[in-house]
Design an enzyme around this catalytic site. Sequence first.
Site, PDB file in Angstrom:
ATOM      1  CG  HIS A 103     -54.311  25.497  19.611  1.00 58.25           C
ATOM      2  ND1 HIS A 103     -54.955  25.951  21.120  1.00 58.25           N
ATOM      3  CD2 HIS A 103     -55.340  25.936  18.974  1.00 58.25           C
ATOM      4  CE1 HIS A 103     -55.911  26.729  20.982  1.00 58.25           C
ATOM      5  NE2 HIS A 103     -56.203  26.799  19.450  1.00 58.25           N
TER       6      HIS A 103
ATOM      7  CG  ASP B 290     -53.685  25.449  24.128  1.00 59.05           C
ATOM      8  OD1 ASP B 290     -53.055  24.911  22.890  1.00 59.05           O
ATOM      9  OD2 ASP B 290     -54.719  25.014  24.093  1.00 59.05           O
TER      10      ASP B 290
HETATM   11  O1  G2I Z   1     -60.681  23.777  19.486  1.00 62.09           O
HETATM   12  C1  G2I Z   1     -59.912  24.506  19.869  1.00 62.09           C
HETATM   13  C2  G2I Z   1     -59.830  26.197  19.552  1.00 62.09           C
HETATM   14  C3  G2I Z   1     -59.533  26.119  17.721  1.00 62.09           C
HETATM   15  N1  G2I Z   1     -59.614  27.395  17.147  1.00 62.09           N
HETATM   16  C4  G2I Z   1     -60.900  27.963  17.206  1.00 62.09           C
HETATM   17  C5  G2I Z   1     -61.265  27.838  18.778  1.00 62.09           C
HETATM   18  O2  G2I Z   1     -62.866  28.436  18.718  1.00 62.09           O
HETATM   19  C6  G2I Z   1     -61.410  26.466  19.155  1.00 62.09           C
HETATM   20  O3  G2I Z   1     -62.192  26.631  20.631  1.00 62.09           O
HETATM   21  C7  G2I Z   1     -62.820  25.292  21.160  1.00 62.09           C
HETATM   22  C8  G2I Z   1     -63.233  25.774  22.318  1.00 62.09           C
HETATM   23  O4  G2I Z   1     -62.168  25.835  23.354  1.00 62.09           O
HETATM   24  C9  G2I Z   1     -64.039  24.669  22.980  1.00 62.09           C
HETATM   25  O5  G2I Z   1     -64.597  24.711  24.111  1.00 62.09           O
HETATM   26  O6  G2I Z   1     -63.861  25.396  20.178  1.00 62.09           O
HETATM   27  C10 G2I Z   1     -64.577  24.261  20.623  1.00 62.09           C
HETATM   28  C11 G2I Z   1     -65.569  24.102  19.243  1.00 62.09           C
HETATM   29  O7  G2I Z   1     -66.217  25.258  19.020  1.00 62.09           O
HETATM   30  C12 G2I Z   1     -65.161  24.219  21.779  1.00 62.09           C
HETATM   31  O8  G2I Z   1     -65.802  23.107  22.065  1.00 62.09           O
HETATM   32  C13 G2I Z   1     -67.249  23.234  22.204  1.00 62.09           C
HETATM   33  C14 G2I Z   1     -67.734  22.059  22.359  1.00 62.09           C
HETATM   34  O9  G2I Z   1     -67.537  21.335  20.767  1.00 62.09           O
HETATM   35  C15 G2I Z   1     -69.229  22.002  22.470  1.00 62.09           C
HETATM   36  O10 G2I Z   1     -69.736  20.544  22.394  1.00 62.09           O
HETATM   37  C16 G2I Z   1     -69.557  22.457  23.819  1.00 62.09           C
HETATM   38  O11 G2I Z   1     -70.922  22.848  24.146  1.00 62.09           O
HETATM   39  O12 G2I Z   1     -67.415  23.768  23.477  1.00 62.09           O
HETATM   40  C17 G2I Z   1     -68.736  23.963  23.792  1.00 62.09           C
HETATM   41  C18 G2I Z   1     -69.089  24.776  25.039  1.00 62.09           C
HETATM   42  O13 G2I Z   1     -68.509  23.885  26.299  1.00 62.09           O
END
Ligand code: G2I
Length: 454
Positions: free
Chosen positions: A235, A266
């Site tokens: 990232h 990204d």
């Molecule tokens: O944070 C970026 C990435 C870092 N490495 C591990 C990946 O698993 C991570 O992905 C992100 C997702 O892109 C987000 O979409 O991980 C976050 C946390 O797990 C994700 O955010 C979550 C929000 O925290 C929740 O509140 C929400 O319900 O996305 C969920 C679905 O939209």
Amino acid sequence: MRRSRAILTVLTTGALTAGALTVLSPAADAASTLGSAAAGQGRYFGTAVSINRLSDATYSSILNREFNSVTAENEMKIDALEPQQNQFNYTTADRLITRANEMGAKVRGHTLAWHSQQPGWMQSMSGTALRNAMKNHITQVMTHYKGKIDSWDVVNEAFDDSNGGRRDSNLQRTGNDWIEDAFKTARAADPAVKLCYNDYNTDNWTWAKTQGVYNMVKDFKARGVPIDCVGFQSHFNSGSPYPSNYRTTLQNFADLGVDVQITELDIEGSGTTQANTYANVVRDCLAVTRCNGITVWGIRDSDSWRASGTPLLFDANGNPKQAYTSTLAALGGSTSSPSPSTSSSASPSPSVSQSSGTRACTATVTVNAWTGGFVTSVKVTAGSAALTGWTTGLTLPAGSAVTNSWSATASGTSGAVSFTNVGYNGTVPAGGTTEFGFQGTGSAPSTTATCTAR
Ligand code: G2I
């Protein structure tokens, strides 16, 4: 470089030779999508997919067209798959696997053991109970997905951001051997799948975190702890920029005897700067034999977890950005892929094939059904004239409903339903084919469908 010079020559010649028309035809050797171009290099090109976005026609079309690997953005995390202890919910993640199968895409499993996105019951656990719960989660989930996943992120983000040591977490507090315990449990659960460690801020070879992870992998290899691959999330932004030693990092890890992948790419920014960085990342991966795939963390800028940084390859409207073009080019592909034709004619002739006869099409339906649901793939084949658009219709049994479709716009969800081409797949050459699909609940439609051509 050589190709663009060749094109220039042909165009110049054409302009100087009065009356002669040089026909430019698509090059057979230049792939025109990220996935096909990467495949040409023996790699995959994937994206994070969010199940909720699959109903968005633009998103879905780009997904089908461009990518040959998918990672569930959230749907295979611990809280999603085991919301209550020992009660597993695979429904949503299974839909993603089905979709990947439809696309012929690989699946990267993300993620089995992580300090974040733990369900409430796990967050409040510690000690042996937590260690056992972690191992049970790994075993159950990997058993469920046996044969369906290419690589698993067994452990995610276990290192501290600055000091090169481990990150404090409830898992870390179960003992320093929790990571190797996770990998050994994973190998026992599914000996065939690739087992990866995945982290961010491990791209710069000089950073302590990179060294920390490197030393762990080296130690695992020396002691025979099973590990097959290391994922570099990558990232990139101003705080964590693309480092000039990125290739060195990838190569050094590969030299330990693991595959390396870029797993959540990204790059915040825009225009030429962003495009150049994407191209550099691709070239670095291609330069490392064991770098066998690249995954971007979302499709359109608006799909990104960092949407305001516009870090992806497609804009919010689904248009390919400059970064897309540079990425595709670095993979050896080309968007327009023109190349000089071997033939030129003395009298002008149309450069596109003209329709002969009346436009007609046929629809061939394949159904994969289970109790309570189905996925349908439809192949539209043009007759002896090229199509400029098509609509297919079929009838669902009473009680069945379409819940989602891709590469087509659905009209109706029950009874008589029809599907019309989207922007990019309405044009089908004479005798050519294009495919779309839909999924639904209830029992499956029959395999008879009408096809109306335009
Ligand atoms: O944070 C970026 C990435 C870092 N490495 C591990 C990946 O698993 C991570 O992905 C992100 C997702 O892109 C987000 O979409 O991980 C976050 C946390 O797990 C994700 O955010 C979550 C929000 O925290 C929740 O509140 C929400 O319900 O996305 C969920 C679905 O939209």
